[in-house]
Scaffold this motif. Structure first.
Motif, mmCIF file in Angstrom:
data_model
loop_
_atom_site.group_PDB
_atom_site.id
_atom_site.type_symbol
_atom_site.label_atom_id
_atom_site.label_comp_id
_atom_site.label_asym_id
_atom_site.label_seq_id
_atom_site.Cartn_x
_atom_site.Cartn_y
_atom_site.Cartn_z
ATOM 1 N N TRP A 130 0.964 -1.392 0.228
ATOM 2 C CA TRP A 130 -0.300 0.143 -0.313
ATOM 3 C C TRP A 130 0.595 0.864 0.025
ATOM 4 N N GLU A 131 2.294 1.523 0.373
ATOM 5 C CA GLU A 131 2.845 2.452 0.451
ATOM 6 C C GLU A 131 3.501 2.343 -1.196
ATOM 7 N N ASN A 157 -15.052 3.817 4.948
ATOM 8 C CA ASN A 157 -14.238 3.467 5.605
ATOM 9 C C ASN A 157 -13.240 3.348 4.747
ATOM 10 N N LEU A 158 -11.728 3.496 5.593
ATOM 11 C CA LEU A 158 -10.385 3.693 4.553
ATOM 12 C C LEU A 158 -10.167 1.784 4.820
ATOM 13 N N ASN A 159 -10.500 1.323 6.312
ATOM 14 C CA ASN A 159 -9.842 -0.122 6.460
ATOM 15 C C ASN A 159 -11.010 -0.851 5.800
ATOM 16 N N GLU A 160 -11.935 -0.614 5.890
ATOM 17 C CA GLU A 160 -11.886 -1.487 4.660
ATOM 18 C C GLU A 160 -12.716 -1.510 2.843
ATOM 19 N N LYS A 205 -7.042 6.688 -0.243
ATOM 20 C CA LYS A 205 -7.394 7.517 1.062
ATOM 21 C C LYS A 205 -8.730 9.096 0.275
ATOM 22 N N GLU A 255 -7.366 -5.583 -1.748
ATOM 23 C CA GLU A 255 -6.378 -5.789 -1.287
ATOM 24 C C GLU A 255 -5.926 -6.493 -2.241
ATOM 25 N N CYS A 288 -12.163 7.227 -0.713
ATOM 26 C CA CYS A 288 -12.954 7.242 -0.008
ATOM 27 C C CYS A 288 -13.715 8.231 0.940
ATOM 28 N N LYS A 314 -2.032 4.239 -0.946
ATOM 29 C CA LYS A 314 -2.877 4.111 -0.514
ATOM 30 C C LYS A 314 -3.183 5.867 0.120
ATOM 31 N N MET A 365 -9.890 -1.202 1.885
ATOM 32 C CA MET A 365 -8.281 -1.424 1.505
ATOM 33 C C MET A 365 -8.406 -2.754 1.967
ATOM 34 N N GLU A 366 -9.435 -3.860 1.981
ATOM 35 C CA GLU A 366 -9.963 -4.721 3.164
ATOM 36 C C GLU A 366 -10.283 -5.739 1.758
#
Length: 227
Positions: free
Chosen positions: A127-128, A206-209, A197, A215, A200, A193, A211-212
């Motif tokens: 992600w980086e 939601n960013l984490n959702e 962001k 991916e 989103c 990422k 990403m999940e």
């Protein structure tokens, strides 16, 4: 293009540009027919789906118009793209707009097959890292259901088109609108990422959702050398 064919086209275009054409002269007629038949061959071979939905008369008229707007490319295979652009610019089939998408669908396959690619080792997804769309891939928003061969049916859909190095084929894969937007906004100046962001935040997701969910699809796209 063989030298003789290019010489024939150059001579014909020279006649037109210098306004020396005489429709009743044998020379003009011969040059016109030779170039017309060459273009007809290229268009028939490049756009098989498009050809099914236009009449012979419509096709002939479009090619004659193309003769008056000659392509600038020296490469035979790129002439088809100039024809495609001319058809859309002149709005020749505005009553059947799905034909413009069929032209693109046929053309992009040829374009990706004809390019030369330098393959590099695929790096592990992070992600980086920053990513961009590869030269061997395209993304496209279609207004008609081209990918499912329902050509005349309106259905907005988003597609990634890419050259598959293992099979030496061009493949078409439908993706969701959010993934399409993410790929479209990728750039070398920021990590994927950071790009995600922003999207989103704009779409209240939601960013984490995100990403999940994204991916695995992104890892697949990297494996196919799309990004």
């Amino acid at each position: 293009m063989a030298k003789l064919e290019r010489d024939v086209e150059n001579r014909f275009f020279d006649i037109i540009s210098k306004q020396q054409e005489n429709p009743s002269s044998n020379a003009y007629g011969i040059y016109q027919k030779l170039v017309f038949y060459r273009y007809e061959e290229i268009i028939n071979n490049t756009f098989p789906l498009f050809i099914k939905y236009v009449s012979p008369k419509e096709l002939d008229e479009s090619i004659f118009l193309f003769l008056k707007n000659p392509p600038s490319t020296p490469f035979v295979w790129q002439i088809a793209d100039d024809y495609r652009k001319m058809v859309k610019k002149k709005k020749l089939f505005h009553d059947r707009k799905f034909l413009y998408e069929l032209l693109y669908f046929d053309w992009i396959e040829l374009e990706l097959l004809m390019k030369e690619y330098k393959t590099k080792k695929i790096k592990e997804f992070s992600w980086e890292n920053s990513y961009t769309l590869k030269q061997s891939a395209r993304i496209k928003r279609f207004k008609y259901d081209i990918i499912n061969t329902n050509y005349e049916e309106k259905r907005e859909n988003f597609t990634v088109i890419y050259y598959d190095f293992s099979s030496d084929e061009v493949l078409f894969r439908e993706i969701n609108e959010f993934l399409y937007a993410l790929i479209k906004n990728l750039n070398k100046k920021e990590s994927i990422k950071k790009t995600l962001k922003k999207l989103c935040k704009q779409n209240d997701i939601n960013l984490n959702e995100a990403m999940e969910v994204l991916e695995e699809p992104l890892k697949e796209l990297i494996g196919f050398r799309v990004i």
